[in-house]
Design a protein around this motif. Structure first.
Motif, mmCIF file in Angstrom:
data_model
loop_
_atom_site.group_PDB
_atom_site.id
_atom_site.type_symbol
_atom_site.label_atom_id
_atom_site.label_comp_id
_atom_site.label_asym_id
_atom_site.label_seq_id
_atom_site.Cartn_x
_atom_site.Cartn_y
_atom_site.Cartn_z
ATOM 1 N N THR A 91 0.844 -1.198 0.000
ATOM 2 C CA THR A 91 0.000 0.000 0.000
ATOM 3 C C THR A 91 0.880 1.250 0.000
ATOM 4 O OG1 THR A 91 -1.767 -1.159 1.161
ATOM 5 C CG2 THR A 91 -1.806 1.251 1.249
ATOM 6 N N SER A 92 1.869 1.284 0.876
ATOM 7 C CA SER A 92 2.772 2.438 0.865
ATOM 8 C C SER A 92 3.640 2.417 -0.395
ATOM 9 C CB SER A 92 3.626 2.499 2.133
ATOM 10 O OG SER A 92 4.510 1.415 2.220
ATOM 11 N N GLY A 93 3.862 1.230 -0.960
ATOM 12 C CA GLY A 93 4.596 1.119 -2.222
ATOM 13 C C GLY A 93 3.837 1.762 -3.376
ATOM 14 N N ILE A 94 2.517 1.667 -3.345
ATOM 15 C CA ILE A 94 1.700 2.334 -4.364
ATOM 16 C C ILE A 94 1.880 3.847 -4.244
ATOM 17 C CG2 ILE A 94 -0.679 2.828 -5.094
ATOM 18 C CD1 ILE A 94 -1.304 -0.130 -4.272
ATOM 19 N N PHE A 95 1.864 4.342 -3.008
ATOM 20 C CA PHE A 95 2.134 5.758 -2.789
ATOM 21 C C PHE A 95 3.519 6.116 -3.324
ATOM 22 C CE2 PHE A 95 4.352 8.903 -0.281
ATOM 23 C CZ PHE A 95 3.569 10.018 -0.522
ATOM 24 N N ASP A 96 4.486 5.270 -3.050
ATOM 25 C CA ASP A 96 5.860 5.471 -3.513
ATOM 26 C C ASP A 96 5.883 5.579 -5.040
ATOM 27 O OD1 ASP A 96 8.616 5.055 -4.254
ATOM 28 O OD2 ASP A 96 8.978 4.044 -2.360
ATOM 29 N N MET A 97 5.220 4.651 -5.712
ATOM 30 C CA MET A 97 5.205 4.649 -7.184
ATOM 31 C C MET A 97 4.513 5.899 -7.732
ATOM 32 S SD MET A 97 6.814 1.951 -8.261
ATOM 33 C CE MET A 97 6.269 1.322 -9.829
ATOM 34 N N LEU A 98 3.368 6.253 -7.153
ATOM 35 C CA LEU A 98 2.645 7.445 -7.616
ATOM 36 C C LEU A 98 3.461 8.714 -7.381
ATOM 37 C CD1 LEU A 98 -0.999 6.650 -6.454
ATOM 38 C CD2 LEU A 98 -0.147 6.762 -8.804
ATOM 39 N N SER A 99 4.101 8.786 -6.223
ATOM 40 C CA SER A 99 4.935 9.950 -5.919
ATOM 41 C C SER A 99 6.084 10.070 -6.909
ATOM 42 C CB SER A 99 5.499 9.854 -4.500
ATOM 43 O OG SER A 99 4.462 9.860 -3.563
ATOM 44 N N TYR A 101 6.209 8.903 -9.940
ATOM 45 C CA TYR A 101 5.655 9.273 -11.244
ATOM 46 C C TYR A 101 5.368 10.775 -11.306
ATOM 47 C CZ TYR A 101 2.504 9.331 -15.258
ATOM 48 O OH TYR A 101 1.903 9.613 -16.457
ATOM 49 N N ILE A 102 4.747 11.302 -10.273
ATOM 50 C CA ILE A 102 4.418 12.736 -10.241
ATOM 51 C C ILE A 102 5.685 13.587 -10.195
ATOM 52 C CG2 ILE A 102 3.391 14.564 -8.814
ATOM 53 C CD1 ILE A 102 1.220 12.404 -8.052
ATOM 54 N N LEU A 103 6.614 13.220 -9.298
ATOM 55 C CA LEU A 103 7.835 14.011 -9.153
ATOM 56 C C LEU A 103 8.711 13.983 -10.404
ATOM 57 C CD1 LEU A 103 8.785 13.075 -5.472
ATOM 58 C CD2 LEU A 103 7.911 15.274 -6.288
ATOM 59 N N VAL A 104 8.814 12.818 -11.032
ATOM 60 C CA VAL A 104 9.694 12.680 -12.198
ATOM 61 C C VAL A 104 9.011 13.171 -13.474
ATOM 62 C CG1 VAL A 104 10.952 11.035 -13.659
ATOM 63 C CG2 VAL A 104 11.026 10.801 -11.168
ATOM 64 N N ASP A 105 7.821 12.653 -13.764
ATOM 65 C CA ASP A 105 7.190 12.962 -15.049
ATOM 66 C C ASP A 105 6.488 14.315 -15.096
ATOM 67 O OD1 ASP A 105 8.148 10.619 -16.050
ATOM 68 O OD2 ASP A 105 6.235 9.568 -16.066
ATOM 69 N N PHE A 106 5.922 14.762 -14.001
ATOM 70 C CA PHE A 106 5.190 16.030 -14.015
ATOM 71 C C PHE A 106 6.015 17.206 -13.502
ATOM 72 C CE2 PHE A 106 1.699 12.975 -14.082
ATOM 73 C CZ PHE A 106 1.007 13.442 -15.192
ATOM 74 N N LEU A 107 6.848 16.959 -12.504
ATOM 75 C CA LEU A 107 7.638 18.051 -11.929
ATOM 76 C C LEU A 107 9.089 18.052 -12.413
ATOM 77 C CD1 LEU A 107 6.232 18.002 -8.280
ATOM 78 C CD2 LEU A 107 5.520 19.431 -10.214
ATOM 79 N N ALA A 108 9.447 17.038 -13.211
ATOM 80 C CA ALA A 108 10.784 16.938 -13.825
ATOM 81 C C ALA A 108 11.916 16.978 -12.794
ATOM 82 C CB ALA A 108 10.967 18.022 -14.883
#
Length: 143
Positions: A91-99, A101-108
């Motif tokens: 469950t926390s791993g899903i948060f890890d993956m989403l974070s 994705y957001i930090l790398v792909d959206f916030l570069a």
């Protein structure tokens, strides 16, 4: 002075041990991620998944034995702890993956920097899951 330090350690042993092994688990997580992401140039989300799996396995055994000092008497009880631990960590791993994705792909933000940022929140979430749901002790145990 030594007695005072020892007394404080004994009073807050579980939290101190959790933080110590949490740092080690985070280190394992980041090192595995770095090896796959940076050195082997594996896609960062795949590298992140591998690092989460490695960290979960490391954390389960260190939390069970050294932090929460959980002694299971049956295979069924040990399996229960393991699947609850893995379930909550996934469950926390899903948060890890989403974070990531957001930090790398959206916030570069660089993948390794993103990994470190994400781990701060994951450590706190994992402590609560472990303490409240997985390795809970009956009142009076391990005092």
């Amino acid at each position: 002075m030594i007695r005072k330090v020892r007394s404080l350690y004994l009073k807050y042993r579980e939290v101190i041990d959790y933080l110590f092994f949490g740092v080690l688990t985070t280190f394992v997580n980041i090192v595995i991620f770095f090896i796959f992401d940076t050195l082997l140039q594996t896609p960062y989300l795949f590298a992140n998944g591998l690092s989460i799996i490695g960290a979960i396995l490391f954390a389960f055994f260190t939390n069970k034995k050294y932090v929460f000092k959980s002694e299971t008497v049956s295979k069924r009880e040990a399996f229960r702890e393991f699947y609850l631990f893995v379930g909550f960590r996934l469950t926390s791993g899903i948060f890890d993956m989403l974070s990531m994705y957001i930090l790398v792909d959206f916030l570069a933000i660089d993948t390794n920097v993103s990994k470190i940022i994400t781990q701060f929140i994951v450590v706190v979430v994992n402590y609560v899951f472990s303490k409240v749901f997985i390795f809970k002790q009956e009142e009076g145990e391990n005092d």
